[in-house]
Each structure stands twice: as structure tokens, then as C-alpha cells.
Scaffold this motif. Structure first.
Motif: not given
Length: 300
Positions: A47-61, A171-185
Motif C-alpha cells: 500500500l502507498t499513497g495517502s492511505y499508507a501515509r495516514h493522510t487519507k480523508t473521508k469518504p475512503l476512496k 506537535s502531531n497535528e500536521w496530518k489532521g490539518l492536511v486531512r481537513m483541507v483535503k476534506y474541504w477539497n
């Protein structure tokens, strides 16, 4: 009524994969990987991409699966990139049917027919996966790219490590912020065409645009991030691994202009939401953030 920090932390949690989603994702990608091994000589798959990097957002595609072909399949590497993608497409059509399988510039997408409801829920199921044929090239990989008609180099391990480093530095918040902006996208109000494409570009930009360390406020960080992304969307954004073509090459001037305008509007909307809190209108602020992001942002 929850306060703003509680709302953002609940929002962040909603965008993370739970055990049921991870189980379904595992079943799906294992099924695809095992099937492709019956059609090609596969050295290994992962597995690679954002799923493997834990930056994948919902819905899971679009969970990315690399399948690295053995030397016995090297004849594909000596041909146009479209040849191996066509072979992969034909193999997957045999199992999943023509309506479920779609060619992309570097991969083949398999849609599992999962319906996404109005709240972006999928009954904990994966919507689709992307299969990416590859050949090892030392510590790196070569993958087909029909947009350029060439095989391009990449290294998902470097991408993953850079994401880990950025996450720890923030401070371990980077991936969460990235997921939020991806969700906005993904917000349906943008229409079927995402403002920033590929969504990986958001992650690449965030490696530089999220800087200075976590200041403890989701609303301020996101307002600043939207504004910075808008200001820098016309920059050239290189592959973080330093191997492939610029990630920003996927957007022409018209697309970048549209993305800039929508990112600027997101920054303005975030400022309005922040001001509502200053005025003591917490409920209205929550509604404003939900309008900005979409149905996963909580109101209570």
C-alpha cells in the motif's frame, strides 16, 4: 453545545479511519493484490499513497496499491506506458466488469459500487482502489505515466518519511490539518471538479506552508493555511522525493486560477467563522465551519 476546539477535535476524529473501515480496506486491497498475482509475475505489492501515509480523508476512496513486477515482466518496461496499463485494465475487467474499472494516467481504478450518503458515510466500506504497476529501480521505482508517454521515477518511502517528519514537527497535528483541507477539497459545493488536483498537491504544499510549529488553535492554523495555499498555488511544487515531474504539473493556469479563488474564499470564510466566536456566537461559528468543510464537521 460543544466549543470550537472540541468540534475540531471531533472533526479530526471523524476523518480518521476506524477499525471497521481498516478491516474492509484490508479485505479489499488483499483481494485485489492476490488476484493480480494470478495475472502477472509480481515481485511484491504494498500500500502507498495517502492511505499508507495516514493522510487519507473521508469518504475512503482510491487506496493506492503498488504492485512491483518481476524481471520476467520487463518487456512491459520496454514499451509505451499505456501497454502495461491496458494489460492491467483488461485483467481487472475480467474480475470486476467494465463498468467498475477505469483507466487513469498512472493507474487503474476499481470502483466497488459503494454509495456515499449525504453525511459522507459509506457504511464503513471502501469506495475504490487504484492499482499502480511498477518496476524496481534501485531503491526507487518506475511507474507508467500516459500523460507524458514516459515511465517516471518515484519513491513512496520518501514521501511517507517526509509526512512523518512534518507531523512530528507540528506537535502531531500536521496530518489532521492536511486531512481537513483535503476534506474541504472534496466538498460537493465545489462541483465534481476538485479545486486542487491531485489532492496530493495539498500535502506537498503543506510540507512548506504549515510551518512555525503548532500554536494550539485549529481555526487560526486553517485560516492561515488556506490563505497561504491560495498565495502559492501558482508556484511550481516538486516531487518531495526529487525524482518525478513536479506535482503541480497536473493543473493548468485555468485550474490554478479557480483553485486560488476558492482557497481565498475559504480563507475569508474561516475569518468570518473566527470573528463569530469573538462575538460570542459559538453556534453560528460551528455552522460556518460546517458550511466550509462539509457534513463531517460537527454541530454538537
Amino acid at each position: 453545545m460543544i466549543n470550537l476546539d472540541e468540534a475540531f477535535r471531533k472533526f479530526k476524529s471523524r476523518l480518521e479511519l476506524n477499525d471497521r473501515e481498516q478491516k474492509n480496506a484490508s479485505q479489499r486491497h488483499t483481494e485485489v493484490r492476490e488476484y493480480l498475482q494470478t495475472k502477472f509475475a509480481v515481485e511484491r505489492s504494498f500500500l502507498t499513497g495517502s492511505y499508507a501515509r495516514h493522510t487519507k480523508t473521508k469518504p475512503l476512496k482510491d487506496i493506492d496499491i503498488f504492485f512491483v513486477l518481476k524481471e520476467s515482466e520487463r518487456h512491459y518496461r520496454n514499451k509505451a506506458p499505456s501497454v502495461v496499463l491496458d494489460a492491467c485494465y483488461d485483467a481487472l475487467v475480467e474480475k470486476y466488469g467494465k463498468n467498475a474499472v477505469r483507466k487513469q494516467s498512472r493507474s487503474i481504478n476499481i470502483d466497488f459500487g459503494v454509495v456515499v450518503d449525504a453525511e459522507d458515510n459509506t457504511d464503513y466500506r471502501v469506495v475504490s482502489v487504484d492499482t499502480v504497476p511498477a518496476f524496481a529501480n534501485g531503491d526507487d521505482y518506475e511507474i507508467p505515466d500516459t500523460d507524458t508517454g514516459r515511465w517516471i521515477e518515484t519513491n513512496p518511502d520518501i514521501h511517507a518519511q517526509k509526512a512523518v517528519t512534518a507531523h512530528q514537527a507540528f506537535s502531531n497535528e500536521w496530518k489532521g490539518l492536511v486531512r481537513m483541507v483535503k476534506y474541504w477539497n472534496n466538498n460537493p459545493r465545489h462541483g465534481t471538479d476538485k479545486p486542487v488536483k491531485p489532492s496530493f498537491l495539498i500535502e506537498v504544499m503543506a510540507l512548506q506552508c504549515l510551518h512555525g510549529g503548532w500554536q494550539g488553535r485549529f481555526d487560526y492554523e486553517l485560516q492561515a493555511l488556506f490563505s497561504t495555499l491560495a498565495d502559492r498555488i501558482f508556484d511550481e511544487w516538486q516531487d518531495p522525493a526529487g525524482l518525478g515531474p513536479p506535482i503541480s504539473n497536473g493543473m493548468d493556469t485555468a485550474r490554478k486560477t479557480r483553485a486560488r479563488d476558492l482557497l481565498r474564499q475559504a480563507g475569508r470564510d474561516a475569518s468570518i467563522a473566527i470573528n463569530l466566536v469573538r462575538q460570542g456566537q459559538n453556534g453560528e461559528a460551528l455552522k460556518a465551519w460546517r458550511a466550509l468543510f462539509g457534513p463531517k464537521f460537527p454541530l454538537s
